[in-house]
Design a protein around this motif. Structure first.
Motif, short mmCIF file in Angstrom:
data_model
loop_
_atom_site.label_atom_id
_atom_site.label_comp_id
_atom_site.label_asym_id
_atom_site.label_seq_id
_atom_site.Cartn_x
_atom_site.Cartn_y
_atom_site.Cartn_z
N SER A 222 0.83 -1.12 0.42
CA SER A 222 -0.01 0.06 0.19
C SER A 222 1.04 0.94 -0.23
O SER A 222 0.39 2.16 -0.44
CB SER A 222 -0.94 -0.08 1.46
OG SER A 222 -1.98 -0.97 1.26
N PRO B 69 -5.81 -0.64 1.29
CA PRO B 69 -5.96 -0.09 -0.16
C PRO B 69 -5.72 -0.35 -1.14
O PRO B 69 -5.42 -0.28 -2.03
CB PRO B 69 -4.43 1.21 0.46
CG PRO B 69 -5.26 0.84 1.81
CD PRO B 69 -5.25 -0.53 2.31
N SER C 207 -8.03 -2.74 -2.91
CA SER C 207 -8.10 -1.47 -3.30
C SER C 207 -8.36 -1.28 -4.52
O SER C 207 -8.46 -1.37 -5.84
CB SER C 207 -8.56 -0.36 -2.06
OG SER C 207 -9.36 -1.23 -1.54
N LYS C 208 -6.69 -0.59 -4.97
CA LYS C 208 -6.42 -0.82 -6.22
C LYS C 208 -6.58 -1.98 -6.88
O LYS C 208 -7.05 -1.30 -8.13
CB LYS C 208 -5.07 -0.12 -6.21
CG LYS C 208 -3.91 0.53 -7.13
CD LYS C 208 -4.58 1.23 -7.88
CE LYS C 208 -3.47 1.49 -9.56
NZ LYS C 208 -4.49 2.50 -10.06
#
Length: 634
Positions: A131, A175, A178-179
């Motif tokens: 992240s 994150p 999530s990307k």
């Protein structure tokens, strides 16, 4: 590929053209460079164990990795050391990675591989492993997402079943994941280098299917010889199957993309940045200028030596005759071939098909000529020097020459029908550059052309131009008189600069020769020559009465002016805006000879004053104000 497979390939090509395609790379791609597959890696690790340890231990990468970590001293450290030894060897050349480097339309690569093959082949790619990497990634860069980490960051390596559980179990709040999910919801995916008999691969596909659900884009697995049960399982994960070897698929996709992309340039169906970047990766252009309209490519500026490959066929004699004449140098102009006489045409930059007879608006072959830099021309009588000139010389027919001389101010074209050291006649045209940087620089050109027209001898200082033109005494310019009116425009601008301490720069040619500017310059010309100019008041001059009774103030004034000869209007300050410069003329005077009053309206106090002799004169303080006596006898 069978017909259904062809349809799937076309859908993948369509996503590639739009720049909406992700490559998800497995160990099979790395095998081409000499690295092991997942199964082979498991066996290499298994072989390093003792016979006792091997008993009852399944040759599965996760299970063998778990054994190293949980049953050996400093297990994880030893496992990473062993992996480093395996992947430390120098890789063999990989055609797949070379092609992927050129496939600039693939802007996101996701991999489970530990090696650094992508980083070594794609030098400008940015790597994401955690992240923390998200904060430094540029928006339009190519990205490599290494979801299992690599050997440079041992702590982030995904090796064991517990590592997998943490990665895929807690990804919802991460994150980094999530990307990954955002990428997968916006673009289609091709999986290459994965064997479907690998349980870990099946687990990955199942995880993605659950996480993406209805938001997922099309996904395709590229692999040869999959069994029907495996195909059915793939379908349950929402993954479509293409029966093809990875390198063969990548090669075909790149070739099809190269021959298709430019044909649709300018439409929403094509990622323009991907096209241009792929040209750069093949060393074909680092500054290509593109104008598109209706999907057509109009202008190319490829790197010299790697420019064009044009194949044109025609069954008409006219085509062959035009080409032959042009090659022999008959005429120095560009060659234009009507589309009507072309049967077929294919235009390429390298292997990129950029046009054909349907998409190219016209076939025009531009003459480049021989280029001579830093040429100097001197006129000895008028002492005019033109320096740092760029000169292009062209063969003109059997024995003539066409020369185009240019610098930052103007471009002058000279045509000499027959090469000779004396007694030759020039014809030519001059064209100021679109943006005029200096009035003085351009005026010097017109003075040089005037010297040509007067037959003044001159000398060209250049080591490369034909010897006969290095000392061109005796030549004369046939149509120089046509330039005098244009020269006068710049002469007036120069006089304005000198008188009012201003400088005209970076002005456009169309602004200089606009109707309003030319009219204003004509006024200045009369001011410079006669200290006055005659305005055009054919319809008279509208005025208003100061009082409510024109009979008392206007009519007596008109009568007195008729007796004296002139009516004079005064103004305090007069500033003129000319080509982005403010010219201060000072006080002004308008003289109207033999004034008469027309169209008087008692209701509005509006009147028209005209000159009975149609004589109007304007004076400004900057050029000297006049007195009544100055014009009484005019």
């Amino acid at each position: 590929m069978i017909e259904d497979q062809e349809h799937l390939f076309e859908k993948i090509l369509e996503m590639a053209l739009k720049g909406k395609l992700i490559l998800w790379a497995g160990a099979g791609l790395s095998m081409e460079a000499g690295y092991p597959s997942g199964g082979q890696l498991a066996e290499l690790l298994w072989q390093r164990l003792s016979d006792t340890e091997k008993q009852d231990l399944q040759i599965d990468l996760l299970k063998v990795s778990d054994y190293y970590v949980n049953h050996q001293e400093n297990g994880r450290k030893e496992l990473i050391k062993t992996l480093t030894e395996i992947f430390h060897k120098k890789p063999q050349p990989s055609d797949s990675h070379e092609i992927i480097n050129k496939m600039a339309f693939i802007k996101t690569i996701i991999t489970t591989n530990y090696d650094k093959l992508f980083e070594e082949h794609i030098l400008d790619i940015e790597v994401l492993k955690t992240s923390k990497d998200l904060t430094r990634i540029k928006a339009n860069s190519r990205k490599l997402i290494k979801i299992h980490g690599d050997l440079n960051s041992p702590k982030q390596l995904v090796l064991t079943e517990s590592d997998y559980s943490k990665l895929y179990g807690n990804g919802r709040q991460d994150p980094f994941w999530s990307k990954v999910r955002v990428e997968l919801t916006e673009k289609g995916v091709i999986f290459i280098g994965y064997g479907f008999n690998d349980l870990n691969v099946r687990g990955l596909f199942e995880y993605l299917h659950k996480k993406l659900k209805r938001h997922q884009q099309p996904k395709y697995l590229i692999a040869p010889n999959l069994s029907n049960p495996d195909k059915a399982k793939l379908e349950s994960y929402g993954i479509q199957y293409l029966d093809c070897n990875g390198i063969d698929f990548l090669t075909r996709l790149y070739q099809e993309w190269k021959t298709t992309g430019f044909m649709h340039l300018g439409s929403d169906e094509v990622d323009t940045d991907g096209l241009i970047n792929s040209l750069k990766h093949e060393g074909l252009s680092d500054a290509i200028s593109i104008k598109s309209g209706g999907g057509r490519l109009f202008t190319y500026n490829p790197v010299p030596g790697k420019a064009w490959n044009l194949t044109v066929t025609s069954d008409q004699e006219e085509f062959g005759k035009r080409i032959n004449d042009w090659q022999k140098g008959y005429g120095a102009d560009d060659l234009f071939i009507p589309k009507q006489i072309i049967n077929e045409a294919i235009l390429k930059i390298g292997d990129f098909v950029v046009g054909n007879q349907e998409t190219i608006p016209e076939f025009r072959f531009f003459r480049q000529g021989r280029i001579h830099d830093k040429v100097r021309i001197v006129f000895f009588e008028s002492k005019i020097e033109l320096e740092n000139l760029n000169v292009r010389s062209y063969k003109y027919g059997e024995a003539g020459l066409k020369i185009i001389v240019s610098d930052q101010y103007a471009c002058f074209t000279i045509v000499i029908p027959k090469i000779s050291t004396s007694n030759f006649t020039y014809t030519g045209t001059i064209k100021p550059k679109e943006i005029c940087e200096s009035v003085s620089g351009l005026l010097k050109w017109y003075d040089a052309i005037n010297a040509l027209g007067n037959g003044e001898p001159f000398k060209i200082y250049s080591k490369e131009l034909p010897k006969g033109y290095q000392d061109a005494n005796g030549g004369s310019f046939k149509n120089a008189e046509g330039f005098q009116s244009t020269r006068l425009v710049f002469q007036v601008l120069k006089e304005i600069e000198e008188k009012f301490k201003v400088r005209f720069s970076e002005i456009k040619e169309k602004e200089i020769f606009s109707e309003g500017t030319l009219k204003r310059l004509n006024e200045f010309l009369h001011l410079f020559r006669e200290n006055r100019f005659k305005p055009d008041y054919a319809n008279g001059l509208p005025v208003r009465s100061i009082s409510d009774d024109p009979e008392k103030d206007v009519i007596p004034l008109i009568n007195k002016a008729n007796k004296d000869g002139f009516l004079i209007f005064l103004s305090d300050q007069n500033n003129v805006s000319l080509l982005n410069q403010e010219i201060q003329l000072g006080k002004g005077q308008l003289f109207i000879e033999k004034p008469i009053l027309e169209n008087m309206s008692s209701k509005t106090n509006e009147m028209i004053i005209k000159s009975g002799t149609n004589n109007y004169f304007v004076f400004y303080e900057a050029f000297g104000l006049a007195t009544f006596k100055d014009h009484k006898n005019d």
